[in-house]
Write a protein that holds these residues in place. Structure first.
Motif, PDB file in Angstrom:
ATOM      1  N   VAL A 180       0.863  -1.187   0.000  1.00 23.21           N
ATOM      2  CA  VAL A 180       0.000   0.000   0.000  1.00 23.21           C
ATOM      3  C   VAL A 180       0.901   1.239   0.000  1.00 23.21           C
ATOM      4  O   VAL A 180       1.907   1.298   0.718  1.00 23.21           O
ATOM      5  CB  VAL A 180      -0.904   0.001   1.255  1.00 23.21           C
ATOM      6  N   THR A 186      -3.557   3.329   7.157  1.00 25.68           N
ATOM      7  CA  THR A 186      -4.048   1.941   7.157  1.00 25.68           C
ATOM      8  C   THR A 186      -5.576   1.930   7.173  1.00 25.68           C
ATOM      9  O   THR A 186      -6.214   1.114   6.502  1.00 25.68           O
ATOM     10  CB  THR A 186      -3.458   1.191   8.362  1.00 25.68           C
ATOM     11  N   LYS A 190      -7.871   0.180   4.267  1.00 28.19           N
ATOM     12  CA  LYS A 190      -8.859  -0.894   4.486  1.00 28.19           C
ATOM     13  C   LYS A 190     -10.165  -0.610   3.745  1.00 28.19           C
ATOM     14  O   LYS A 190     -10.851  -1.527   3.308  1.00 28.19           O
ATOM     15  CB  LYS A 190      -9.087  -1.093   5.984  1.00 28.19           C
ATOM     16  N   VAL A 197      -6.163  -5.868   3.913  1.00 26.46           N
ATOM     17  CA  VAL A 197      -4.867  -5.195   4.087  1.00 26.46           C
ATOM     18  C   VAL A 197      -4.190  -5.837   5.291  1.00 26.46           C
ATOM     19  O   VAL A 197      -4.793  -5.962   6.359  1.00 26.46           O
ATOM     20  CB  VAL A 197      -5.070  -3.684   4.353  1.00 26.46           C
ATOM     21  N   LYS A 198      -2.964  -6.288   5.115  1.00 21.84           N
ATOM     22  CA  LYS A 198      -2.205  -6.885   6.219  1.00 21.84           C
ATOM     23  C   LYS A 198      -1.151  -5.883   6.667  1.00 21.84           C
ATOM     24  O   LYS A 198      -0.295  -5.494   5.866  1.00 21.84           O
ATOM     25  CB  LYS A 198      -1.554  -8.183   5.746  1.00 21.84           C
ATOM     26  N   GLU A 199      -1.243  -5.482   7.958  1.00 24.40           N
ATOM     27  CA  GLU A 199      -0.266  -4.516   8.464  1.00 24.40           C
ATOM     28  C   GLU A 199       0.915  -5.273   9.071  1.00 24.40           C
ATOM     29  O   GLU A 199       0.831  -5.767  10.190  1.00 24.40           O
ATOM     30  CB  GLU A 199      -0.913  -3.589   9.496  1.00 24.40           C
ATOM     31  N   LYS A 201       4.012  -3.875   9.434  1.00 22.37           N
ATOM     32  CA  LYS A 201       4.516  -2.779  10.275  1.00 22.37           C
ATOM     33  C   LYS A 201       3.633  -1.590   9.921  1.00 22.37           C
ATOM     34  O   LYS A 201       3.039  -1.562   8.833  1.00 22.37           O
ATOM     35  CB  LYS A 201       5.974  -2.429   9.913  1.00 22.37           C
ATOM     36  N   PRO A 202       3.555  -0.575  10.755  1.00 25.04           N
ATOM     37  CA  PRO A 202       2.692   0.566  10.394  1.00 25.04           C
ATOM     38  C   PRO A 202       3.050   1.159   9.028  1.00 25.04           C
ATOM     39  O   PRO A 202       2.193   1.697   8.342  1.00 25.04           O
ATOM     40  CB  PRO A 202       2.947   1.574  11.525  1.00 25.04           C
ATOM     41  N   TYR A 203       4.304   1.027   8.622  1.00 23.87           N
ATOM     42  CA  TYR A 203       4.717   1.588   7.322  1.00 23.87           C
ATOM     43  C   TYR A 203       4.783   0.533   6.215  1.00 23.87           C
ATOM     44  O   TYR A 203       5.128   0.847   5.085  1.00 23.87           O
ATOM     45  CB  TYR A 203       6.090   2.266   7.466  1.00 23.87           C
ATOM     46  N   ARG A 205       2.342  -2.187   4.628  1.00 25.49           N
ATOM     47  CA  ARG A 205       1.021  -2.805   4.555  1.00 25.49           C
ATOM     48  C   ARG A 205       0.905  -3.512   3.209  1.00 25.49           C
ATOM     49  O   ARG A 205       1.196  -2.912   2.162  1.00 25.49           O
ATOM     50  CB  ARG A 205      -0.108  -1.763   4.692  1.00 25.49           C
ATOM     51  N   THR A 207      -1.362  -5.832   0.349  1.00 31.90           N
ATOM     52  CA  THR A 207      -2.730  -6.095  -0.111  1.00 31.90           C
ATOM     53  C   THR A 207      -2.656  -6.895  -1.424  1.00 31.90           C
ATOM     54  O   THR A 207      -1.671  -6.771  -2.156  1.00 31.90           O
ATOM     55  CB  THR A 207      -3.519  -4.765  -0.301  1.00 31.90           C
TER      56      THR A 207
END
Ligand code: BEZ
Length: 212
Positions: A180, A186, A190, A197-199, A201-203, A205, A207
């Motif tokens: 993403v 995030t 979504k 969407v698979k997180e 790490k916060p940065y 993601r 898909t």
């Protein structure tokens, strides 16, 4: 010679070629373009590259990409060389090879790197979008043939990321999961990417490819 950078307009030119005089912008029309240089006619690595390019024509067509090759030999030489390429590689070179005897196009695109070779071009690649901007530049030495699977892979990435807020990870291939865009939260991702969407790490993601 002007330096070309990603995002710049590809310099237009009119030049002689194996299919007669062509103007870059007219030839490309609304298509994507790939312009690639070859050090010289009747050389072994170039022969394999041009044959491979011709064999991949269907794949470039599917992606709406027109191919244009270039070498600093003349059109008559190109036509003789094409006969060899077709024979050796069992193919049919239909795309133009620019006859850049006066180095006009090579200079415009900075394809001659004097410390590598003072007269012949290196193996440059420019991928040009329909809006004429340069989207990719690659420079290979004369001794290394390019990987046409990689060129198709980059085109797939460029065309996907032009239309969706995603980027493609290392070694990505068409159809695999994508990243993403960092510009999207995030929460928004979504909503945007309904396949999930698979997180990681916060940065980071991931898909699924939004086009399949
Ligand atoms: C070749 O295409 O085979 C080639 C051209 C120039 C230098 C080395 C190899």
């Amino acid at each position: 010679m002007a330096t070309i950078r990603l995002g710049d307009k590809a310099p237009n030119f009119t030049a002689d070629s194996s299919i007669g005089k062509i103007n870059l912008y007219d030839y490309l029309g609304d298509s994507w373009g790939i312009l690639f240089s070859h050090p010289a006619d009747f050389t072994p690595v170039c022969t394999t590259e041009l044959g491979t390019a011709a064999q991949f024509k269907g794949e470039f067509d599917k992606r709406n990409v027109k191919m244009i090759a270039l070498s600093v030999d003349g059109a008559a030489s190109h036509l003789e060389w094409i006969k060899d390429i077709n024979e050796v590689q069992k193919t049919n070179v239909e795309f133009p090879i620019i006859a850049d005897e006066d180095r006009k196009v090579s200079d415009l695109y900075d394809m001659i790197h004097p410390k590598a070779d003072s007269t012949l071009t290196v193996r440059s690649v420019f991928i040009i979008a329909p809006d004429r901007t340069v989207k990719l530049m690659l420079t290979y030495p004369a001794s290394t043939g390019r990987n046409f699977y990689e060129l198709l892979r980059v085109i797939d990435s460029l065309q996907l990321t032009a239309n969706h807020k995603v980027a493609t990870p290392a070694n990505w291939k068409n159809g695999e999961d994508v990243v993403v865009s960092p510009a999207i939260s995030t929460e928004d991702a979504k909503q945007m990417f309904t396949k999930g969407v698979k997180e990681v790490k916060p940065y980071l993601r991931m898909t699924p490819d939004p086009t399949i």
